[in-house]
Structures are given as structure tokens and as C-alpha cells.
Design a protein around this motif. Structure first.
Motif, short mmCIF file in Angstrom:
data_model
loop_
_atom_site.label_atom_id
_atom_site.label_comp_id
_atom_site.label_asym_id
_atom_site.label_seq_id
_atom_site.Cartn_x
_atom_site.Cartn_y
_atom_site.Cartn_z
N PRO A 339 0.82 -1.22 0.00
CA PRO A 339 0.00 0.00 0.00
C PRO A 339 0.86 1.27 0.00
N HIS A 340 0.34 2.33 -0.61
CA HIS A 340 1.00 3.64 -0.58
C HIS A 340 -0.04 4.72 -0.29
N PRO A 341 0.02 5.35 0.88
CA PRO A 341 -0.83 6.51 1.14
C PRO A 341 -0.16 7.75 0.55
N CYS A 397 4.85 9.43 -0.64
CA CYS A 397 4.15 8.38 0.07
C CYS A 397 4.26 8.67 1.56
N ASN A 399 3.75 6.45 3.86
CA ASN A 399 4.46 5.37 4.55
C ASN A 399 5.86 5.94 4.74
N HIS A 402 8.92 4.43 3.19
CA HIS A 402 8.93 4.63 1.74
C HIS A 402 9.38 6.05 1.40
N MET A 407 10.55 7.79 -2.08
CA MET A 407 9.25 7.86 -2.76
C MET A 407 8.63 9.24 -2.51
CU LIG Z 1 4.57 3.91 -0.01
#
Ligand SMILES: [Cu+2]
Length: 414
Positions: A339-341, A397, A399, A402, A407
Motif C-alpha cells: 500500500p501507498h498513502p 508516500c 508510509n 517509503h 518515494m
Molecule cells: Cu509507499
């Protein structure tokens, strides 16, 4: 800081508080604050969800070293809502946030005043997090390679800096401002004993209408503003705020395990019942999107490296440009099994569709958002409209492992 009877851990904090002090202001207020860096490394504060001018947004290039100070001075332009703040230094956001640096930034305005919602001890901001503790009860942050792939997940729930706390509540209506302040954990929130949430707001303030929900899936960085009515709950009962189990394909991890987060203990004292709001303040008008420019951002996590459009963040490289005042449709593609918020600085956006994965939008994704959760192989389209500030801002992202791994990108509002 204390973690309960006989248990202490070291933490990194704002004003020696865990979480940091709750800031509260009104739309139009001047914000003047000074960051004094007492860490042994650089830091900077980002006001998450707040439309701050470039110089006050907490971009990592503005971070200051140990002993240095950074002055913030800007006007609060957001509508009433549940915003927050946390560190944003280059490659050190995850550890600093995890070790305790995060707090609420609540905004009120005439619209929120007019709703006459529960206030005082019946309006409770709750930051939901997960931590790992070592054998002596010390908070541990030591991500391995697999932890960086999934994000650093803890097995001990923390709410407002306390493991599995309880809150005595009266038998009436409460307002909870819920923030997922975890580095990586997604919470599928629900209440025991059949109680439900009445969702009234999310990242960027009030939603179009109240909605009664049994569960809310909240990714890192996202917020919801909910009412919970304890009026009918039996005195002495305990209601648990849980994260329900959910299944997730992709690399094995504890993401999706069930967790009890905190307890509400129902008091026996009589309390006056309160009505739920029937309507909520109007949302700002949506910009027209017919024929507007589109940009696509692909989030990948191949070979353990987290990238956007194939590139890792570089401090001085500008990856996207957008004219001030021009609405655009941005498509976020999660081309990975994790998952990526996705979070944007500078302005709230509107989520207009999701394809792949869950294939639909949820009530807590209406209204205005600054963070949207992409489960594996999902993509969403959002309408962005930067109308207030020119300058260099970030998309990343949320996370935090990440993010620190690269990211993240710079975009410039021109
Ligand atoms: Cu992410």
C-alpha cells in the motif's frame, strides 16, 4: 516519558509532550511559531494539510541543524478541520515521527462554531500509532530491509502516546478527531458493542453530509472527524476501539492483523443527550475538470526500492510543474504489491475515482483530502487545484519508510 506503571521509554518530543501540544487556531489567524532544534540532528516541521506558503511548509531543504532555530510566520487559510504537524527532514522523517514528534493542529471557523458540536472534555483528538518495544519496554526503531519494503510496523498500539489506554466517558455524544499517525500501519477502525461512527469530516474539514458507518479504513497520515453516541451504553460497560483484521496480498508482514487500540469506560453519571447535526457546512465549489491537463505518477516498490515515475527524490530536482489556479487531474498508479498513502503538500484535493483493487471510493474519501490510500495495484484520479501559493512543494508516500527511501518528489506551483 512514562508508558504506564513502572514503565518508561525515551522519546523525541515537541515541548516535552507525547504527542506534541495540540495547536488550535481559527481561519484567518496569524501563526507565529519558533522551532528550537534540541535534537542531535537536523529537523524541520511540516504542517500537514495546512496550506502554508513555501517558506513555512517545512520542505527538507529548510531543515535546521542541532541548536538552531526556525521561525514560522504565516496566515491560517484552511477551513475548519483536523490537521497535524510532524518532522520532514531529508531521510529522517520516519525515525523522528516514530520516536514521538507529532501533534494535532485543529482549525475552527464560523461554520464549525455554528454546528455546536461536543466540545471541552467531550471533544477528544486521538492519534493512533503502533510501536515496537524491546524487553525493557524501550521504544525501538531499527528497520530491516523487509521493514523498509512494507514500512515499519509495531505490535503495541499507542493512542496519544500511551499503550492501549482507556478514557472514561459520559453517556452522551462525543466528538473524536482520529489521526493515523503511524509510520506504516493501516487501521480498519470499528467499535465493539454495536456502536457506530457518525462520520462528519476528514482530512480537509467537514464532508457533504454526516454518514453512519460501522468501520473506517484509515491509512497513515489520514484523519477522520467522527461523533460517537454513548447515550444508550450501559454504565460500567467497556467499548473498545479496534482495528479489524483485513487481508493483504504481497510480502508477508503484520499489516492487517487485528488490534485493540483503546477502551472507553462508560460512566454511571447522568448526562444530557445531544442531537446529531442534520447538515454540515457546504464544501467549497469544485473546479471545472472538462479538458484540463492530466499528469500521471506511478508508485513502484521493485527490488525493495520505493520510487515515483522510476526516480528517487532529489532535493534540487523539480519533477512536475503546475500553474497557480489551473485545475488538473492527477492519476496516482500503485504499480506495486504494497500500500501507498499518497500525500500532497500545499493544497487539498478531491478524489474522483479508483480503479483496480477495491474499485470504489468510500465516504471518508469525499470532500477535501490531502492523503489518499492506494492499496496494492490500485489507481486513483484526483482533482488538484493550487490557488494560494506559488513555490516548491512535495508529493510523497506517507508510509514514512517509503518516503525516506525516496518515494517523494518536488513539484512547483508556478
Ligand atoms: Cu509507499
Amino acid at each position: 516519558m512514562s508508558l504506564g506503571p513502572g514503565q518508561t521509554s525515551r522519546a523525541w518530543m515537541y515541548d516535552d509532550l507525547l504527542p506534541g501540544p495540540t495547536l488550535r487556531g481559527r481561519t484567518g489567524d496569524g501563526v507565529r511559531m519558533t522551532l528550537v532544534n534540541g535534537l542531535q540532528e537536523q529537523t524541520v516541521v511540516h504542517w500537514h494539510g495546512v496550506d502554508a506558503p513555501e517558506h513555512a511548509d517545512g520542505h527538507p531543504r529548510l531543515a535546521v541543524g542541532p541548536g538552531a532555530t526556525l521561525a514560522y510566520d504565516f496566515t491560517l487559510e484552511n477551513r475548519a478541520g483536523t490537521y497535524w504537524y510532524h518532522p520532514h527532514p531529508h531521510e529522517r522523517t520516519a525515525i523522528q515521527t516514530y520516536r514521538g514528534m507529532a501533534g494535532f493542529f485543529l482549525v475552527d471557523d464560523a461554520d464549525s462554531d455554528a454546528l455546536d458540536l461536543p466540545a471541552g472534555s467531550r471533544e477528544v483528538p486521538l492519534v493512533l500509532q503502533d510501536k515496537r518495544l524491546d524487553g525493557s519496554g524501550e521504544i525501538v526503531y531499527a528497520p530491516s530491509g523487509p521493514d523498509i519494503m512494507t514500512g515499519f510496523l509495531g505490535d503495541v498500539p499507542f493512542v496519544n502516546g500511551t499503550p492501549f489506554p482507556y478514557l472514561p466517558v459520559d453517556r452522551t455524544l462525543y466528538r473524536f478527531r482520529l489521526l493515523n499517525g503511524s509510520n506504516a500501519r493501516i487501521f480498519d477502525l470499528a467499535l465493539t458493542t454495536g456502536l457506530s461512527f457518525v462520520l462528519i469530516g476528514n482530512d480537509g474539514g467537514f464532508l457533504e453530509r454526516p454518514e453512519t458507518l460501522q468501520s473506517i479504513l484509515l491509512g497513515p497520515g489520514e484523519r477522520v472527524d467522527v461523533l460517537v453516541d454513548f447515550t444508550g451504553a450501559p454504565a460500567g460497560d467497556t467499548v473498545v476501539l479496534q482495528s479489524r483484521a483485513f487481508s493483504l496480498a504481497g510480502p508477508p508482514s503484520s499489516q492487517g492483523v487485528a488490534m485493540d487500540l483503546m477502551r472507553f469506560v462508560i460512566s454511571s453519571a447522568p448526562a444530557a443527550p445531544r442531537a446529531l447535526p442534520e447538515a454540515l457546512p457546504a464544501l467549497p465549489a469544485s473546479p471545472p475538470t472538462e479538458g484540463v491537463p492530466q499528469q500521471t505518477f506511478s508508485f513502484t516498490s521493485g527490488m525493495g526500492r520505493h520510487r515515483i515515475n522510476g526516480s528517487a527524490f532529489q532535493m534540487d530536482r523539480v519533477d512536475a510543474r503546475i500553474p497557480l489556479g489551473e485545475p488538473q487531474v492527477w492519476r496516482f498508479l500503485n504499480a506495486s504489491p504494497v500500500p501507498h498513502p499518497v500525500h500532497l503538500h500545499s493544497a487539498q484535493f478531491r478524489v474522483r475515482s479508483r480503479i483496480g483493487g477495491r474499485g470504489r471510493l468510500y465516504p471518508w474519501e469525499g470532500g477535501l483530502k490531502d492523503t489518499v490510500l492506494l492499496m496494492p495495484f490500485e489507481s486513483v484520479e484526483v482533482v488538484v487545484h493550487f490557488v494560494r501559493h506559488r513555490g516548491l512543494y512535495l508529493m510523497h508516500c506517507h508510509n514514512l519508510e517509503h518516503e525516506d527511501d525516496g518515494m517523494m518528489l518536488n513539484f512547483e506551483v508556478t
